[in-house]
Motif scaffolding. Structure first.
Motif, PDB file in Angstrom:
ATOM      1  N   ASP A 100      23.551 -15.630 -13.044  1.00 54.45           N
ATOM      2  CA  ASP A 100      23.078 -16.456 -14.157  1.00 54.45           C
ATOM      3  C   ASP A 100      23.282 -15.792 -15.508  1.00 54.45           C
ATOM      4  O   ASP A 100      23.421 -16.477 -16.519  1.00 54.45           O
ATOM      5  CB  ASP A 100      21.594 -16.788 -13.965  1.00 54.45           C
ATOM      6  N   GLU A 101      23.275 -14.459 -15.535  1.00 51.09           N
ATOM      7  CA  GLU A 101      23.511 -13.759 -16.789  1.00 51.09           C
ATOM      8  C   GLU A 101      24.132 -12.402 -16.495  1.00 51.09           C
ATOM      9  O   GLU A 101      23.721 -11.711 -15.549  1.00 51.09           O
ATOM     10  CB  GLU A 101      22.219 -13.576 -17.578  1.00 51.09           C
ATOM     11  N   ARG A 115      15.476 -12.958 -22.047  1.00 51.87           N
ATOM     12  CA  ARG A 115      16.380 -13.601 -21.096  1.00 51.87           C
ATOM     13  C   ARG A 115      15.659 -13.941 -19.800  1.00 51.87           C
ATOM     14  O   ARG A 115      15.853 -15.022 -19.236  1.00 51.87           O
ATOM     15  CB  ARG A 115      17.569 -12.682 -20.828  1.00 51.87           C
ATOM     16  N   LEU A 228      23.503 -24.267 -26.555  1.00 49.87           N
ATOM     17  CA  LEU A 228      24.307 -23.074 -26.288  1.00 49.87           C
ATOM     18  C   LEU A 228      24.688 -22.462 -27.628  1.00 49.87           C
ATOM     19  O   LEU A 228      25.260 -23.143 -28.486  1.00 49.87           O
ATOM     20  CB  LEU A 228      25.565 -23.451 -25.498  1.00 49.87           C
ATOM     21  N   ASP A 248      21.105 -20.962 -23.587  1.00 55.72           N
ATOM     22  CA  ASP A 248      22.048 -19.925 -23.172  1.00 55.72           C
ATOM     23  C   ASP A 248      22.737 -19.370 -24.413  1.00 55.72           C
ATOM     24  O   ASP A 248      22.813 -20.037 -25.459  1.00 55.72           O
ATOM     25  CB  ASP A 248      23.081 -20.488 -22.201  1.00 55.72           C
ATOM     26  N   ARG A 262      29.775 -22.026 -19.101  1.00 54.52           N
ATOM     27  CA  ARG A 262      28.358 -22.072 -19.493  1.00 54.52           C
ATOM     28  C   ARG A 262      27.965 -23.470 -19.955  1.00 54.52           C
ATOM     29  O   ARG A 262      26.855 -23.944 -19.667  1.00 54.52           O
ATOM     30  CB  ARG A 262      28.096 -21.038 -20.585  1.00 54.52           C
TER      31      ARG A 262
END
Length: 457
Positions: A100-101, A115, A228, A248, A262
């Protein structure tokens, strides 16, 4: 409690140890040496998020990610990779594999915690919407009819109308030099991509992006859109943007492929949330909503409480139940009439909604009796919440249209916590009984007070 984090730590050195940062922030942290030993921890520990610390080559890290995602207990958990991989090609490979990151070590405390909060909020929202959908199915509600799915609406906010990094975005993104200002400007927007890096290069201060994100989140027409933000690499405002509501962040060094990945993920998550909200609205008004207060009714609340207990038992998390009853409500009806009494009920429902979290269940289950169920809430936090609700009712008098002047109303509250080891349906009934006993004790002790059940799990 903020949550549980399982760190799969394949790094021998303790340099930049994120575990210490997370423990200091209140998270419950457990470590596993690799994905094999994580199998037992996933069963025993039941984490909310996975953090993979691995400085290996890309191929090795991808192997670990694939193995983790194959574990039944890890398939749907948020996953952060913390290592030395920073090239855009490596990031996109990890994102496609299920990460996810992708974060470069060492991670700063503020950004890491922001985060994690961001990922846990997204997970909690999806879990709550899915839980409500399961409740609707159990109650026999029909699914909302499937309709035509239009192409996603994407808006680019920045100085350029067609920047090179946006070439992979789906559909035909529309350019907006500034934040969206109203819901009446053309088709709806599913995703805003905010080019903070280009705005900074054009001379805009960092505060300009803060204002854009806050503006989009504050307006009814755009608050459910995904956001985003494209940031300069290493930008110090990243943590604050996540806490302000960005979904994000993508570094300016990312290529079109990563930006598009993303963006598609955020659009898919928004579509899922929209679909679940539509299903929630469809056919519920008459069957599950109390017409007078707009809260859930008893039938819905008891079914949903059973599922909340199931989730709490499965994750070994606390759950609190509050029962609230308006003191001397019969006197209100007898003195001012039933229309005034109905208005008191409606106004009290508003105050309960305003004083609770989105994930909390609030329902009217009887004439003047209300139920509140609070997931992931221990006894002391539940007692404080009950006291806050009681004071908010006591201290703010009610202005009734049918009767001149302002009128004071008080409530008594009973609190119980669980769950215990029983089956979910039996445990839900037990929590209700314990809260009801505590409510009775509060009334017997003089009303306008909070009483905690003596037999709590």
């Amino acid at each position: 409690m903020p949550g549980r984090i399982l760190i799969i730590d394949r790094i021998a050195t303790a340099e930049g140890d994120e575990g210490d940062l997370l423990t200091a922030a209140g998270y419950e942290v457990r470590r596993s040496a690799d994905e094999v030993s994580a199998r037992a921890d996933l069963h025993d520990f039941v984490p909310d998020l996975l953090l993979l610390r691995d400085d290996g080559a890309l191929a090795c890290v991808l192997k670990q990610v694939t193995a983790l995602r194959a574990r039944p207990g890890a398939a749907g958990l948020p996953l952060i990779h913390a290592g030395r991989l920073e090239a855009s090609e490596a990031r996109i490979a990890l994102l496609r594999a299920g990460v996810d990151e992708v974060a470069r070590r060492p991670l700063g405390a503020a950004l890491l915690q922001a985060r994690i909060r961001n990922l846990l909020r997204a997970r909690d929202t999806a879990a709550e919407l899915s839980l409500r959908q399961a409740t609707h199915r159990a109650l026999g509600f029909a699914e909302a009819p499937a309709g035509f799915v239009p192409a996603p609406g994407i808006a680019l906010i920045g100085p350029e109308a067609a920047p090179p990094w946006a070439t992979g975005l789906p559909g035909r993104p529309r350019h907006r030099p500034q934040a969206h200002r109203s819901g009446g400007e053309g088709p709806s927007v599913d995703l805003f991509v905010i080019d903070a890096a280009a705005l900074r290069a054009a001379g805009e201060p960092p505060e300009a992006v803060f204002r854009i994100v806050s503006d989009l989140r504050s307006r009814s027409a755009t608050r459910r859109a995904a956001l985003l933000v494209r940031l300069p690499d290493g930008a110090r405002e990243a943590a604050l943007l996540l806490d302000l509501g960005a979904d994000d962040l993508v570094p300016a060094s990312a290529g079109p492929e990563e930006v598009a990945h993303r963006a598609r993920r955020l659009i898919a998550l928004k579509a899922q949330a929209d679909q679940l909200r539509a299903a929630e609205r469809f056919g519920l008004e008459a069957a599950a909503i109390d017409e007078l207060t707009g809260l859930w009714n008893r039938r819905y609340a008891l079914n949903h409480l059973t599922r909340m207990v199931e989730v709490a038992q499965r994750g070994r998390r606390p759950l609190a139940v509050l029962l609230l009853d308006i003191d001397h409500f019969k006197v209100v009806n007898d003195r001012h009439g039933h229309a005034a009494g109905d208005q008191v009920l409606a106004l009290l429902a508003e105050r309960l909604r305003d004083g609770l979290r989105p994930a909390d269940l609030v329902a009217r289950i009887g004439g003047e009796e209300f139920l509140v169920a609070m997931p992931d809430t221990r006894l002391e936090a539940a007692r404080r919440a009950a006291e806050r609700l009681r004071r908010s009712v006591r201290d703010a008098s009610f202005e009734l249209s049918e009767t001149p002047g302002r009128h004071r109303v008080t409530v008594s509250v009973g609190v119980a916590t669980g769950p215990g080891p029983g089956l979910s349906e039996a445990e839900a009934r037990s929590l209700m009984r314990n809260a009801d006993k505590a409510l009775y004790a509060a009334k017997a002790a003089g009303r306008n007070r909070v009483t905690v059940a003596l037999s709590v799990a």
